[in-house]
Scaffold this active site. Structure first.
Site, PDB file in Angstrom:
ATOM      1  N   GLY A  75       0.826  -1.203   0.000  1.00 26.15           N
ATOM      2  CA  GLY A  75       0.000   0.000   0.000  1.00 26.15           C
ATOM      3  C   GLY A  75       0.860   1.252   0.000  1.00 26.15           C
ATOM      4  O   GLY A  75       2.047   1.197   0.337  1.00 26.15           O
ATOM      5  N   CYS A 102       5.188  -6.269   1.613  1.00 25.11           N
ATOM      6  CA  CYS A 102       5.531  -4.842   1.641  1.00 25.11           C
ATOM      7  C   CYS A 102       4.841  -4.151   2.829  1.00 25.11           C
ATOM      8  O   CYS A 102       5.250  -4.339   3.962  1.00 25.11           O
ATOM      9  CB  CYS A 102       5.187  -4.183   0.309  1.00 25.11           C
ATOM     10  SG  CYS A 102       5.993  -2.572   0.085  1.00 25.11           S
ATOM     11  N   TYR A 103       3.801  -3.366   2.594  1.00 23.10           N
ATOM     12  CA  TYR A 103       3.086  -2.728   3.713  1.00 23.10           C
ATOM     13  C   TYR A 103       2.573  -3.785   4.676  1.00 23.10           C
ATOM     14  O   TYR A 103       2.640  -3.609   5.905  1.00 23.10           O
ATOM     15  CB  TYR A 103       1.916  -1.893   3.171  1.00 23.10           C
ATOM     16  CG  TYR A 103       1.134  -1.160   4.237  1.00 23.10           C
ATOM     17  CD1 TYR A 103       1.467   0.146   4.595  1.00 23.10           C
ATOM     18  CD2 TYR A 103       0.054  -1.765   4.886  1.00 23.10           C
ATOM     19  CE1 TYR A 103       0.758   0.825   5.574  1.00 23.10           C
ATOM     20  CE2 TYR A 103      -0.663  -1.098   5.869  1.00 23.10           C
ATOM     21  CZ  TYR A 103      -0.308   0.197   6.210  1.00 23.10           C
ATOM     22  OH  TYR A 103      -1.019   0.862   7.189  1.00 23.10           O
ATOM     23  N   HIS A 189       8.152  -7.679  -3.567  1.00 23.53           N
ATOM     24  CA  HIS A 189       6.908  -8.033  -4.246  1.00 23.53           C
ATOM     25  C   HIS A 189       7.108  -9.295  -5.098  1.00 23.53           C
ATOM     26  O   HIS A 189       7.563  -9.213  -6.243  1.00 23.53           O
ATOM     27  CB  HIS A 189       6.440  -6.886  -5.145  1.00 23.53           C
ATOM     28  CG  HIS A 189       5.938  -5.704  -4.388  1.00 23.53           C
ATOM     29  ND1 HIS A 189       4.620  -5.577  -3.988  1.00 23.53           N
ATOM     30  CD2 HIS A 189       6.570  -4.590  -3.946  1.00 23.53           C
ATOM     31  CE1 HIS A 189       4.465  -4.435  -3.339  1.00 23.53           C
ATOM     32  NE2 HIS A 189       5.635  -3.819  -3.291  1.00 23.53           N
ATOM     33  N   GLU A 191       4.838 -10.971  -6.486  1.00 26.76           N
ATOM     34  CA  GLU A 191       3.823 -11.014  -7.545  1.00 26.76           C
ATOM     35  C   GLU A 191       4.269 -10.320  -8.828  1.00 26.76           C
ATOM     36  O   GLU A 191       3.690 -10.528  -9.901  1.00 26.76           O
ATOM     37  CB  GLU A 191       2.510 -10.385  -7.054  1.00 26.76           C
ATOM     38  CG  GLU A 191       2.524  -8.877  -6.861  1.00 26.76           C
ATOM     39  CD  GLU A 191       3.040  -8.425  -5.506  1.00 26.76           C
ATOM     40  OE1 GLU A 191       2.749  -7.288  -5.105  1.00 26.76           O
ATOM     41  OE2 GLU A 191       3.743  -9.214  -4.832  1.00 26.76           O
ATOM     42  N   SER A 243     -15.009   0.409 -28.710  1.00 25.85           N
ATOM     43  CA  SER A 243     -13.830   1.088 -29.267  1.00 25.85           C
ATOM     44  C   SER A 243     -13.178   0.261 -30.363  1.00 25.85           C
ATOM     45  O   SER A 243     -12.359   0.773 -31.126  1.00 25.85           O
ATOM     46  CB  SER A 243     -12.803   1.345 -28.158  1.00 25.85           C
ATOM     47  OG  SER A 243     -12.220   0.117 -27.732  1.00 25.85           O
ATOM     48  N   GLY A 244     -13.515  -1.030 -30.429  1.00 28.67           N
ATOM     49  CA  GLY A 244     -12.893  -1.919 -31.402  1.00 28.67           C
ATOM     50  C   GLY A 244     -11.719  -2.687 -30.836  1.00 28.67           C
ATOM     51  O   GLY A 244     -11.170  -3.572 -31.494  1.00 28.67           O
ATOM     52  N   GLY A 245     -11.318  -2.370 -29.596  1.00 24.52           N
ATOM     53  CA  GLY A 245     -10.238  -3.104 -28.939  1.00 24.52           C
ATOM     54  C   GLY A 245     -10.743  -4.401 -28.345  1.00 24.52           C
ATOM     55  O   GLY A 245     -11.950  -4.672 -28.307  1.00 24.52           O
ATOM     56  N   VAL A 246      -9.824  -5.208 -27.830  1.00 22.45           N
ATOM     57  CA  VAL A 246     -10.212  -6.524 -27.319  1.00 22.45           C
ATOM     58  C   VAL A 246     -11.093  -6.418 -26.079  1.00 22.45           C
ATOM     59  O   VAL A 246     -11.991  -7.242 -25.878  1.00 22.45           O
ATOM     60  CB  VAL A 246      -8.955  -7.389 -27.030  1.00 22.45           C
ATOM     61  CG1 VAL A 246      -8.128  -6.818 -25.891  1.00 22.45           C
ATOM     62  CG2 VAL A 246      -9.355  -8.830 -26.738  1.00 22.45           C
ATOM     63  N   ASP A 247     -10.896  -5.384 -25.248  1.00 21.69           N
ATOM     64  CA  ASP A 247     -11.693  -5.266 -24.028  1.00 21.69           C
ATOM     65  C   ASP A 247     -13.164  -5.003 -24.339  1.00 21.69           C
ATOM     66  O   ASP A 247     -14.051  -5.736 -23.907  1.00 21.69           O
ATOM     67  CB  ASP A 247     -11.150  -4.145 -23.130  1.00 21.69           C
ATOM     68  CG  ASP A 247      -9.694  -4.352 -22.745  1.00 21.69           C
ATOM     69  OD1 ASP A 247      -9.249  -5.509 -22.743  1.00 21.69           O
ATOM     70  OD2 ASP A 247      -9.009  -3.360 -22.475  1.00 21.69           O
ATOM     71  N   SER A 248     -13.420  -3.939 -25.097  1.00 21.46           N
ATOM     72  CA  SER A 248     -14.811  -3.600 -25.402  1.00 21.46           C
ATOM     73  C   SER A 248     -15.446  -4.647 -26.316  1.00 21.46           C
ATOM     74  O   SER A 248     -16.647  -4.922 -26.211  1.00 21.46           O
ATOM     75  CB  SER A 248     -14.906  -2.208 -26.026  1.00 21.46           C
ATOM     76  OG  SER A 248     -14.276  -2.164 -27.280  1.00 21.46           O
ATOM     77  N   SER A 249     -14.650  -5.266 -27.193  1.00 24.43           N
ATOM     78  CA  SER A 249     -15.194  -6.289 -28.093  1.00 24.43           C
ATOM     79  C   SER A 249     -15.581  -7.550 -27.325  1.00 24.43           C
ATOM     80  O   SER A 249     -16.594  -8.196 -27.635  1.00 24.43           O
ATOM     81  CB  SER A 249     -14.176  -6.626 -29.181  1.00 24.43           C
ATOM     82  OG  SER A 249     -13.870  -5.492 -29.961  1.00 24.43           O
ATOM     83  N   LYS A 386      -5.509  -8.036 -19.010  1.00 21.30           N
ATOM     84  CA  LYS A 386      -5.559  -8.115 -20.464  1.00 21.30           C
ATOM     85  C   LYS A 386      -5.366  -9.545 -20.965  1.00 21.30           C
ATOM     86  O   LYS A 386      -6.057  -9.977 -21.899  1.00 21.30           O
ATOM     87  CB  LYS A 386      -4.501  -7.195 -21.061  1.00 21.30           C
ATOM     88  CG  LYS A 386      -4.529  -7.094 -22.577  1.00 21.30           C
ATOM     89  CD  LYS A 386      -5.704  -6.264 -23.083  1.00 21.30           C
ATOM     90  CE  LYS A 386      -5.480  -4.799 -22.816  1.00 21.30           C
ATOM     91  NZ  LYS A 386      -6.552  -3.958 -23.403  1.00 21.30           N
TER      92      LYS A 386
END
Length: 529
Positions: A75, A102-103, A189, A191, A243-249, A386
């Site tokens: 954090g 970490c924190y 970290h 991760e 938007s045509g990107g993979v996320d919105s598609s 992603k």
């Protein structure tokens, strides 16, 4: 071991199989969901909760999955701050393995009356750690390893009944364990992909310490997401910001299965798309059996951004204007809900949790106006990265050109033009960006996550045709990443960079200099603004 108040099932009673899982308490870390992502990659369920969740809530979680351990995230705060986020000390006594990162590492030491101080010299980025005792979470590690640190405070004296497991040059206690209880702390970290043996450390905790079984998979996500959209929208209508990107598609594919003809896909051309991109998007999605609407809003957005230089203000103006356009279109089709392809990195960089710092506002998260005319905004991908979205896109049968389309910011080229925006600058950047993409795709360089051009606000002196020129500077950015939470600059061949530079300065009269960005994330972000 059971939590207080949890009863065992009677013998002979048939019960539904529950997955084993890890609870992650979020203290506002930029990497909190990256911890979750790494654990899920081990086929063990993980779920994130606010740091101040009470024991009763964790007891109730047992109805959903078998809580095998708890991780306290990093954090931005200091445990020494007044009012710093903390947990109920009883949480450390519930007989579940606990790992502080970490924190979280500092907080465990602090709560057990160890000594935490503000270091004379913080550690940020790659650091070498010496493993003193390769046991517990450090089992199987070499004596000296390279890890990712990001801290100003350090634990300098351990509480009673704790042992040091590792140290670094500037951090005397980089890892510890309780002598009798399964409680561990790590200053670095694990991760983050930059840390050697990061997955090994997390696997040691999840499997060896927590005794979890790898009995969870993401297979049910599609079904659950579709059902959630159906239950939210019911018999009403919705529009989706495409938007045509993979996320919105991918969000469109899910929403289309849930809502059918009650869904309208709205593509807004704000004038800041890449060269020829609006035409490609229109051609691709008009082929599909969906309600598709194209809105030309180039002049509208450019007018709103006239004279605006601050990137945060740009994002908020763009976010507000997008919503206005969507509200207008929703009114035409009588839609009550807006669906977006927001993913987790968008939300974490916008500082959506109570104690996380805002890195930059994303137009579809922190850039949204406080008052909107929709009954609700639905974000089916909000907890995914992603790479997970791309895996879903493959299962949903999306075309390869959409699945592997480069990540592109919602505000588009508006946040790749440093300073004020003009039509001239947009055209310059579109051409420079096209050259960067053409040359890197021709070079067929593997593992590139994202590559693009940035138009800087400064001008420098050059020589063209034996005459003095005074033109803009183009910066090239190319990075390698797995999930966009961290990234390394790509070590591109000099010949490729030279071809890009030569083409940009020869083909675009307004450019006199080309530079290459060699900054990792962190400390930088992938985008410049």
């Amino acid at each position: 071991m059971l939590l207080p108040g949890i009863r065992r099932h009677n013998k002979g009673v048939k019960r539904k199989m529950k997955p084993d899982g890890i609870v992650i308490l979020d203290f506002g870390s930029q990497y909190c969901h990256l911890i979750s992502r790494r654990i899920r990659a081990l086929n063990v369920y993980s779920e994130i909760f606010p740091y101040d969740v009470n024991i009763e809530s964790i007891m109730n979680i047992e109805n959903k999955f078998n809580v095998k351990g708890i991780i306290l995230s990093g954090g931005p705060r200091s445990v020494l701050d007044k009012g710093a986020p903390t947990i109920d000390f009883d949480m450390l006594k519930i007989k579940k393995p606990i790992l502080g990162i970490c924190y979280g590492h500092q907080l465990i030491a602090y709560l057990f009356n160890g000594k935490v101080i503000k270091s004379r010299k913080g550690e940020f980025g790659l650091t070498f750690v010496n493993v003193k005792r390769p046991i517990g979470i450090l089992k199987g590690l070499k004596k000296r390893i390279k890890v990712w640190m990001s801290h100003n405070d350090s634990v300098v004296k351990l509480p009673k009944n704790f042992d040091v497991l590792a140290y670094s040059e500037n951090c005397p206690i980089a890892a510890f364990k309780h002598k009798n209880l399964p409680i561990y702390g790590l200053q670095w970290h694990p991760e983050v992909s930059h840390s050697d043996y990061g997955n090994k450390v997390l696997a040691n905790f999840v499997f060896n310490i927590c005794k979890s079984k790898p009995n969870w998979k993401i297979g049910n996500f599609i079904k659950n997401a579709i059902n959630e959209i159906k239950e939210t929208v019911k018999d009403k209508k919705a529009i989706i910001a495409l938007s045509g990107g993979v996320d919105s598609s991918t969000a469109l594919a899910l929403a289309s299965k849930a809502l059918g003809k009650n869904l309208t896909a709205v593509f807004v051309d704000n004038g800041f798309m890449r060269d020829n991109e609006p035409e490609l998007i229109k051609k691709t999605f008009k082929k599909l059996n969906i309600n598709f609407v194209y809105i030309d809003a180039k002049e509208r957005f450019l007018k709103k951004l006239k004279g605006i230089k601050d990137p945060e203000e740009k994002r908020k103006i763009i976010g507000k204007e997008f919503i206005k356009v969507f509200e207008e279109e929703a009114k035409k089709v009588k839609a009550d809900f807006l669906i977006q392809g927001t993913i987790y990195p968008d939300r974490i960089e916008s500082g959506f949790t109570r104690h996380s710092d805002k890195i930059k506002t994303h137009h579809n998260v922190g850039g949204l106006p406080l008052r909107i005319k929709f009954k609700g905004i639905i974000e089916p991908l909000k907890d995914l990265y992603k790479d997970e979205v791309r895996a879903l896109a493959k299962k949903l049968g999306l075309p390869k050109e959409i699945i592997w389309r480069q990540p592109f910011p919602g505000p588009g080229l508006a946040v790749r033009i440093i300073g004020d925006i003009t039509k001239e600058k947009i055209n310059i950047l579109k051409n420079a960006d096209r050259i960067v993409r053409e040359e890197l795709e021709r070079a067929n360089i593997k593992k590139l996550w994202q590559y693009f051009a940035v138009l800087l606000s400064i001008k420098t002196t050059g020589i063209k045709g034996d005459s003095r020129s005074y033109g803009y500077v183009i910066a090239i950015r190319a990075v390698e990443s797995e999930e966009a939470m961290t990234a390394n600059f790509a070590k591109l061949p000099y010949k490729v960079l030279e071809r890009i530079s030569t083409r940009i300065t020869n083909e675009i009269p307004f450019i006199s200099r080309v530079v290459y960005d060699i900054t990792n994330k962190p400390p930088a972000t992938i985008e410049w603004e």
